[in-house]
Design an enzyme around this catalytic site. Structure first.
Site, PDB file in Angstrom:
ATOM      1  N   HIS A 139      30.329  40.592  37.252  1.00 50.62           N
ATOM      2  CA  HIS A 139      30.421  39.727  36.069  1.00 50.62           C
ATOM      3  C   HIS A 139      31.723  40.052  35.365  1.00 50.62           C
ATOM      4  O   HIS A 139      31.899  41.147  34.819  1.00 50.62           O
ATOM      5  CB  HIS A 139      29.246  39.933  35.126  1.00 50.62           C
ATOM      6  CG  HIS A 139      29.381  39.152  33.842  1.00 50.62           C
ATOM      7  ND1 HIS A 139      29.802  37.846  33.822  1.00 50.62           N
ATOM      8  CD2 HIS A 139      29.176  39.505  32.546  1.00 50.62           C
ATOM      9  CE1 HIS A 139      29.836  37.418  32.579  1.00 50.62           C
ATOM     10  NE2 HIS A 139      29.479  38.397  31.779  1.00 50.62           N
ATOM     11  N   GLU A 164      46.001  27.781  48.937  1.00 49.54           N
ATOM     12  CA  GLU A 164      45.828  28.765  50.007  1.00 49.54           C
ATOM     13  C   GLU A 164      44.682  29.730  49.738  1.00 49.54           C
ATOM     14  O   GLU A 164      43.916  30.080  50.641  1.00 49.54           O
ATOM     15  CB  GLU A 164      47.135  29.536  50.213  1.00 49.54           C
ATOM     16  CG  GLU A 164      47.081  30.585  51.317  1.00 49.54           C
ATOM     17  CD  GLU A 164      46.934  30.002  52.716  1.00 49.54           C
ATOM     18  OE1 GLU A 164      46.607  30.778  53.633  1.00 49.54           O
ATOM     19  OE2 GLU A 164      47.123  28.779  52.883  1.00 49.54           O
TER      20      GLU A 164
END
Length: 532
Positions: A139, A164
């Site tokens: 988190h 990418e």
């Protein structure tokens, strides 16, 4: 043990035996657990330097890998709450059982340290472990994860493509569109559990959920996968913010300029050049300022006959087989519970074809037979109840996965999708079938996998297709502030009226097998998507 402040769903337990698996204190202090605690502490320090865990915020959890123990029984290590992350040590970690019982707590420290407290993220972490079978969860309070949710305060999704670093996200490639759901923040972390759960179930491909004005939850099969994806997600969030600052659309393949840089997630903006409702000419083409298309499926993308002559009969013929093969799974038991409730309601209302379902103790063969009889009757009478639609979706999923089903789409569909995609036009689907069924259909068409040309799927969880409010919800979710900037293509007059009432531009699709339209209906019609 001190349990002050421990998250509500994280419960203290005797450390000797739990979950029908012997969990001795010696095991809690084993090499595997000790090494995992040290790893979490090391990652806390590293992520602090990246700005993900500043101000004691954010957290990390890793499942203790031990090949001798089934994965769903393995212990879990979690970082504590309210501590200086750059100073974390292995002894400061919590150890939990696989279902959230605290097995080991950190030692109490003298002033100015507070009593130990397990992370407030614990209920959310446990839910991710439960639903996704994750190996680790992070988190992060990274600033980019917070800011990217604020650019458009009404959007429920973050979308980006042709970057990418998307290749670093599980199940994605460079050409894919990465979609991350956004949930709304709450005053207390534990209150996010329900909305996080709903987001994970609604987006089965995702490995992250953004929390608006807050941060992001990211998970993977292992701590390495989770860390790698977290780095890629943060890169992509940061890239999106920078592209937005440059006035570029990060969610389109060519990342061209936004028509109106006002935070509309790349869906172009408020150009006054768009035509008025109902004024399409035969030579009308979508202008650069109108970059969102919303398509229905039946009668627009697929022939009606594909649904009536292939999908419905397949569900009818395979319901007994499906129930028998999957009867003991949690998913099918949930479906059966919904069916039982619907069938009981049908019996009380005297619906034709409804037959009582015997109790489980009479044997699953009789239960399956009676359930199948009810389902077959519902299919024969074209019932539109939720329990039936959900079960049909499961059966069709099996059919597509086994290559027994191939979705039939009109021959102009692929070419039209390719043309729109190349032009940076975003295409969304709105159908009665669940989003999962829609994705299966486009992934397994007679022209190959068409999902790469689509930006999102909507089903009737946003509302009935014949109600204007449903289209307002779609506009709000996609991030289009001017309804006329979205073109809706449908075969149904009632849907066309509802979308026009919401302000969308509308075209009606005329395909073989479609139903008749009222005279003087007032909408432009097309026979091929290539006319758009």
């Amino acid at each position: 043990m001190n349990t002050n402040g421990v998250a509500a769903t994280v419960t203290q337990a005797q450390p000797m035996v739990h979950n029908s698996f012997a969990m001795s204190q010696a095991y809690v202090e084993s090499k595997e657990v000790t090494e995992t605690k040290a790893l979490v502490a090391e990652l806390c320090q590293h992520f602090y330097t990246l700005g993900w865990l500043a101000g004691t915020g954010g957290s990390i959890t890793i499942r203790v890998h031990d090949g001798s123990i089934p994965r769903h029984h393995q212990l879990i290590v979690m970082s504590p709450s309210g501590v200086q992350m750059e100073r974390m040590v292995a002894e400061g970690m919590y150890v939990l059982s696989s279902d959230g019982f605290i097995m080991s707590t950190p030692p109490l420290k003298l002033y100015p340290y507070q009593p130990p407290k397990c992370t407030d993220c614990a209920p959310l972490f446990m839910k991710v472990y439960e639903i996704c079978n994750a190996g680790a969860v992070i988190h992060s309070h990274g600033l980019e994860a917070c800011l990217v949710t604020m650019i458009n305060p009404f959007s429920k999704e973050f979308r980006i493509t042709h970057m990418e670093m998307i290749k670093g996200i599980q199940g994605h490639g460079y050409h894919d569109e990465l979609v991350v759901p956004i949930i709304e923040n709450t005053a207390h972390e534990g209150e996010l559990t329900e909305s996080l759960t709903e987001a994970i179930r609604a987006y089965p491909k995702t490995t992250a959920v953004l929390v608006r004005n807050h941060g992001v939850y990211i998970w993977g099969d292992s701590w390495i996968s989770t860390k790698t994806q977290a780095e890629c997600y943060h890169y992509l969030f940061d890239a999106a913010i920078k592209l937005h600052q440059l006035g570029l659309d990060w969610s389109s393949p060519n990342h061209g300029p936004l028509r109106n840089v006002n935070g509309l997630w790349g869906c172009a903006g408020n150009s006054s050049r768009g035509p008025k409702v109902g004024t399409f000419g035969l030579d009308y083409m979508i202008e650069p300022s109108q970059r969102c298309l919303l398509l229905t499926v039946e009668g627009t993308v697929t022939p009606m006959s594909f649904v009536t002559d292939i999908l419905f009969p397949y569900a009818h013929d395979n319901v007994r087989k499906h129930l028998a093969m999957t009867y003991d799974t949690e998913e099918t038991q949930h479906d059966i519970d919904l069916l039982r409730s619907q069938i009981q309601e049908d019996l009380e209302q005297g619906v034709a074809g409804a037959v009582p379902i015997p109790p489980d103790y009479v044997g699953k063969e009789l239960v399956i037979a009676s359930l199948a009889a009810n389902v077959e009757a519902m299919i024969n009478t074209d019932r539109k109840v939720t329990s039936l639609k959900q079960l049909e979706g499961r059966i069709w999923r099996t059919g597509f996965q086994s290559n027994e089903l191939v979705a039939v789409v009109f021959e102009d569909v692929r070419e039209a999708l390719e043309k729109w995609h190349a032009s940076g036009i975003k295409v969304y689907i709105f159908a009665c079938g669940s989003r999962e069924v829609q994705q299966l259909l486009f992934a397994n068409s007679n022209y190959g996998d068409l999902r790469k040309y689509l930006c999102g799927f909507f089903d009737t969880t946003v509302g009935n297709k014949q109600v204007a409010h449903s289209y307002f919800e779609i506009l709000r979710t996609v991030g289009v502030d001017r309804p006329a900037d979205m073109l809706f293509v449908t075969d149904r007059f009632q849907e066309a009226e509802a979308a026009r009432a919401a302000g969308l531009e509308v075209i009606i699709s005329i395909r073989p097998g479609n139903g008749p339209l009222p005279q003087n209906h007032g909408f432009r019609t097309i026979a091929s998507l290539l006319e758009i």
